[in-house]
Design a protein around this motif. Structure first.
Motif, PDB file in Angstrom:
ATOM      1  N   GLY A   1       0.800  -1.212   0.000  1.00 50.52           N
ATOM      2  CA  GLY A   1       0.000   0.000   0.000  1.00 50.52           C
ATOM      3  C   GLY A   1       0.832   1.260   0.000  1.00 50.52           C
ATOM      4  O   GLY A   1       2.050   1.222   0.198  1.00 50.52           O
ATOM      5  N   TRP A   2       0.156   2.336  -0.255  1.00 50.73           N
ATOM      6  CA  TRP A   2       0.744   3.671  -0.188  1.00 50.73           C
ATOM      7  C   TRP A   2       0.069   4.436   0.947  1.00 50.73           C
ATOM      8  O   TRP A   2      -1.161   4.446   1.055  1.00 50.73           O
ATOM      9  CB  TRP A   2       0.531   4.415  -1.505  1.00 50.73           C
ATOM     10  N   TYR A   3       0.894   5.040   1.764  1.00 50.36           N
ATOM     11  CA  TYR A   3       0.442   5.914   2.836  1.00 50.36           C
ATOM     12  C   TYR A   3       1.051   7.280   2.584  1.00 50.36           C
ATOM     13  O   TYR A   3       1.994   7.433   1.805  1.00 50.36           O
ATOM     14  CB  TYR A   3       0.903   5.372   4.192  1.00 50.36           C
TER      15      TYR A   3
ATOM     16  N   ARG B   1      -0.132   9.805   9.818  1.00 54.75           N
ATOM     17  CA  ARG B   1       0.034   9.024   8.608  1.00 54.75           C
ATOM     18  C   ARG B   1      -1.309   8.390   8.247  1.00 54.75           C
ATOM     19  O   ARG B   1      -2.015   7.873   9.117  1.00 54.75           O
ATOM     20  CB  ARG B   1       1.090   7.932   8.821  1.00 54.75           C
ATOM     21  N   GLU B   2      -1.661   8.435   6.976  1.00 58.13           N
ATOM     22  CA  GLU B   2      -2.947   7.901   6.559  1.00 58.13           C
ATOM     23  C   GLU B   2      -2.792   7.010   5.332  1.00 58.13           C
ATOM     24  O   GLU B   2      -1.912   7.223   4.488  1.00 58.13           O
ATOM     25  CB  GLU B   2      -3.934   9.033   6.233  1.00 58.13           C
ATOM     26  N   LEU B   3      -3.680   6.032   5.254  1.00 57.77           N
ATOM     27  CA  LEU B   3      -3.703   5.152   4.094  1.00 57.77           C
ATOM     28  C   LEU B   3      -4.225   5.914   2.883  1.00 57.77           C
ATOM     29  O   LEU B   3      -5.239   6.607   2.962  1.00 57.77           O
ATOM     30  CB  LEU B   3      -4.601   3.953   4.368  1.00 57.77           C
TER      31      LEU B   3
ATOM     32  N   ALA C   1      -4.342   0.681  -1.222  1.00 52.57           N
ATOM     33  CA  ALA C   1      -3.711  -0.611  -0.959  1.00 52.57           C
ATOM     34  C   ALA C   1      -4.174  -1.625  -1.992  1.00 52.57           C
ATOM     35  O   ALA C   1      -5.261  -1.477  -2.578  1.00 52.57           O
ATOM     36  CB  ALA C   1      -4.048  -1.100   0.446  1.00 52.57           C
TER      37      ALA C   1
ATOM     38  N   TYR D   1      -9.175   2.305  -1.405  1.00 55.75           N
ATOM     39  CA  TYR D   1      -8.736   3.686  -1.515  1.00 55.75           C
ATOM     40  C   TYR D   1      -9.337   4.537  -0.390  1.00 55.75           C
ATOM     41  O   TYR D   1     -10.462   4.306   0.057  1.00 55.75           O
ATOM     42  CB  TYR D   1      -9.176   4.296  -2.847  1.00 55.75           C
TER      43      TYR D   1
ATOM     44  N   TYR E   1       4.997  10.454   0.684  1.00 50.57           N
ATOM     45  CA  TYR E   1       4.284   9.220   0.353  1.00 50.57           C
ATOM     46  C   TYR E   1       5.205   8.033   0.624  1.00 50.57           C
ATOM     47  O   TYR E   1       6.336   7.984   0.124  1.00 50.57           O
ATOM     48  CB  TYR E   1       3.833   9.241  -1.098  1.00 50.57           C
TER      49      TYR E   1
ATOM     50  N   LYS F   1       4.312   0.585   1.798  1.00 49.87           N
ATOM     51  CA  LYS F   1       4.259  -0.412   2.873  1.00 49.87           C
ATOM     52  C   LYS F   1       3.990  -1.781   2.279  1.00 49.87           C
ATOM     53  O   LYS F   1       3.170  -1.921   1.377  1.00 49.87           O
ATOM     54  CB  LYS F   1       3.142  -0.052   3.854  1.00 49.87           C
TER      55      LYS F   1
ATOM     56  N   GLU G   1       3.135  -5.796   3.586  1.00 54.29           N
ATOM     57  CA  GLU G   1       2.690  -6.552   4.753  1.00 54.29           C
ATOM     58  C   GLU G   1       2.864  -8.052   4.553  1.00 54.29           C
ATOM     59  O   GLU G   1       2.516  -8.593   3.508  1.00 54.29           O
ATOM     60  CB  GLU G   1       1.220  -6.254   5.046  1.00 54.29           C
TER      61      GLU G   1
ATOM     62  N   TRP H   1       8.483  -0.817   5.565  1.00 57.49           N
ATOM     63  CA  TRP H   1       8.233   0.532   5.059  1.00 57.49           C
ATOM     64  C   TRP H   1       9.406   1.000   4.229  1.00 57.49           C
ATOM     65  O   TRP H   1      10.559   0.694   4.521  1.00 57.49           O
ATOM     66  CB  TRP H   1       8.038   1.510   6.218  1.00 57.49           C
TER      67      TRP H   1
END
Length: 115
Positions: free
Chosen positions: A35-37, A45-47, A50, A59, A93, A96, A98, A105
């Protein structure tokens, strides 16, 4: 050791476009999701977006219809296509990746949108 390297950030005028890339060391098939945060000064920090290993995407409401996340398994890279950029999209930006019980990160790439 997993390394995520972001690129593609920069300065753009409002209404413009950028494409961010997140290149992973090794196969991205091993990640449950990527994903991109983003993090702006003084904000949490926000999503942003993903994508799962199966290709399902998610989104933030603020970017729906403007941003598109995609993945190229052959290149071990995840992309974030950003269109109709707004000044409020200005942030660092971060990519991430998982796996079960852990997350990796990248260092981040700066996106600045001028009004």
């Amino acid at each position: 050791q997993v390394q995520l390297v972001e690129s593609g950030g920069g300065l753009v005028e409002a209404g413009g476009s950028l494409r961010l890339s997140c290149a992973a060391s090794g196969s991205i098939f091993r990640f449950n999701a990527m994903g991109w945060y983003r993090q702006a000064p003084g904000k949490q920090r926000e999503l942003v977006a993903a994508i799962t290993s199966g290709g399902r995407t998610n989104y933030a409401d603020s970017v729906k219809g403007r941003f598109t996340i995609s993945r190229d398994n052959a290149k071990n890279t995840v992309y974030l296509e950003m269109n109709s950029l707004k000044p409020e999209d200005t942030a660092v930006y971060l990519c991430k990746a998982e796996v079960t019980g852990w997350a990796y990160w990248g260092q981040g790439t700066q996106v600045t949108v001028s009004s």
